[in-house]
Design an enzyme around this catalytic site. Structure first.
Site, PDB file in Angstrom:
ATOM      1  N   TYR A 124      96.614  67.826  35.410  1.00 19.11           N
ATOM      2  CA  TYR A 124      97.920  67.759  34.764  1.00 19.11           C
ATOM      3  C   TYR A 124      98.440  69.173  34.532  1.00 19.11           C
ATOM      4  O   TYR A 124      97.981  69.903  33.657  1.00 19.11           O
ATOM      5  CB  TYR A 124      97.838  67.044  33.414  1.00 19.11           C
ATOM      6  N   GLY A 125      99.441  69.534  35.326  1.00 17.61           N
ATOM      7  CA  GLY A 125     100.005  70.869  35.216  1.00 17.61           C
ATOM      8  C   GLY A 125      99.030  71.960  35.610  1.00 17.61           C
ATOM      9  O   GLY A 125      99.144  73.096  35.133  1.00 17.61           O
TER      10      GLY A 125
END
Length: 342
Positions: free
Chosen positions: A57-58
């Site tokens: 995530y990111g």
């Protein structure tokens, strides 16, 4: 906020958790770090103790957000994060268009675990989850041996499996529960009951010690009850890529559930309460991307639970498919942009 303890462990988590998919990625609109930190800190003040991240995530952003928001309070929270994707060298131009390569080799897992620990600024992870495991991963005995070794080393407390992408993975969920993994994360909600209901029934039949984290409890926002035929999702919102029939059919189904609304309980809170009626559900991870949602969802733990009559009416609606005709779909569904990211 009420709390539940994972079976056969001392792992106590808030009934409503916080999934950092919405703050760590751009799928729900770009958030500044200040906005993300404020949401996480308010969540803690509201009693939320379970925070679910992923290294992908990111590209590590969600884990860094946890470390920054909860500096000095590590012992007050439960951290769940995920591993299994090779994202470091992925072409940014193609991220989200297709799923990234998976890797569960011991060398890779150990390396990415150390990176997660560094980003989280901690020396242990409470729940370490294989991200979007396939059947071959669920059946891979060496992966469980590795997780047990990491437990013995004190780097992780417990391990689990997060299932996806899309909504399927029936047999993966059944076999993972039969193996007794501590935690299984699945998509499950009133509008999307299959195969989650089948998975949990199989876990009950097997006497499994597995507890469940539930993601997408509001069916990507439909069960919040705010969408209309005029709803247009903004640029950057993953739901903008869905067919319009998803929205229109979803609105029709939601209208049949309005009886769950009460002066002391919103439809969104009722959707969470429906999940919490299942004892195997340890925590629910609503998609949180603003403060109003956060407060509403966190309060669901203390809102009135669904009555037996309400639960029966929901079961009848599910059995009737809410009176809405839809085209047939393979249980694994179609790969969506949302699914590939989560």
């Amino acid at each position: 906020m009420k709390y539940r303890t994972y079976p056969q462990t001392d792992l106590r988590v808030s009934e409503v958790g916080f999934g950092l998919w919405t703050t760590g990625t751009t799928w729900w609109g770009i958030k500044s770090e200040e906005e993300a930190d404020a949401l996480l800190r308010e969540a803690f003040d509201l009693g939320i103790t379970l925070y679910d991240a992923a290294d992908v995530y990111g590209n590590g952003r969600s884990e860094e957000q946890i470390a920054r928001a909860f500096a000095g309070r590590r012992d007050k929270i439960v951290i769940a994060t995920k591993f299994g994707y090779e994202f470091e060298n992925a072409d940014p131009a193609h991220r989200g268009e297709r799923e990234l390569p998976q890797n569960t080799s011991p060398a890779f897992v150990r390396r990415v675990l150390e990176q997660s620990l560094r980003r989280l600024k901690t020396d242990y992870i409470d729940i370490y989850q294989m991200h979007n495991a396939r059947l071959e991963h669920v059946r891979d005995g060496s992966l469980y041996e590795l997780m047990e070794a990491l437990r013995a080393e004190g780097k992780i407390r417990h391990y689990g499996i997060a299932l996806g992408p899309a909504i399927g993975w029936l047999y993966e969920g059944i076999e993972a529960a039969q193996r007794g993994v501590c935690s299984l994360q699945i998509i499950w909600n009133i509008l999307e009951t299959f195969p989650g209901d089948r998975q949990i029934a199989a876990a009950n039949e097997a006497g499994s010690a597995t507890g469940y984290m539930i993601r997408v409890p509001h069916s990507s926002g439909l069960l919040e009850g705010h969408y209309t035929e005029e709803t247009v999702f903004p640029e950057g919102d993953h739901r903008r890529h869905r067919p319009r029939s998803w929205l229109l059919n979803g609105i029709k189904k939601v209208e049949t559930l309005r009886f769950l609304e009460r002066p002391d309980r919103t439809l969104a809170q009722a959707a969470i309460a429906w999940l919490l009626a299942e004892p195997r559900v340890m925590t629910v991870l609503p998609n949180i991307y603003n403060h109003e949602q956060l407060r509403e969802f966190a309060a669901a733990s203390d809102a009135p639970r669904l009555t037996e009559d309400e639960l029966a009416r929901v079961r009848a609606l599910i059995a009737s498919k809410f009176g809405v005709e839809e085209p047939p779909m393979n249980y694994k569904g179609t790969m969506t942009l949302e699914a590939a990211s989560a």
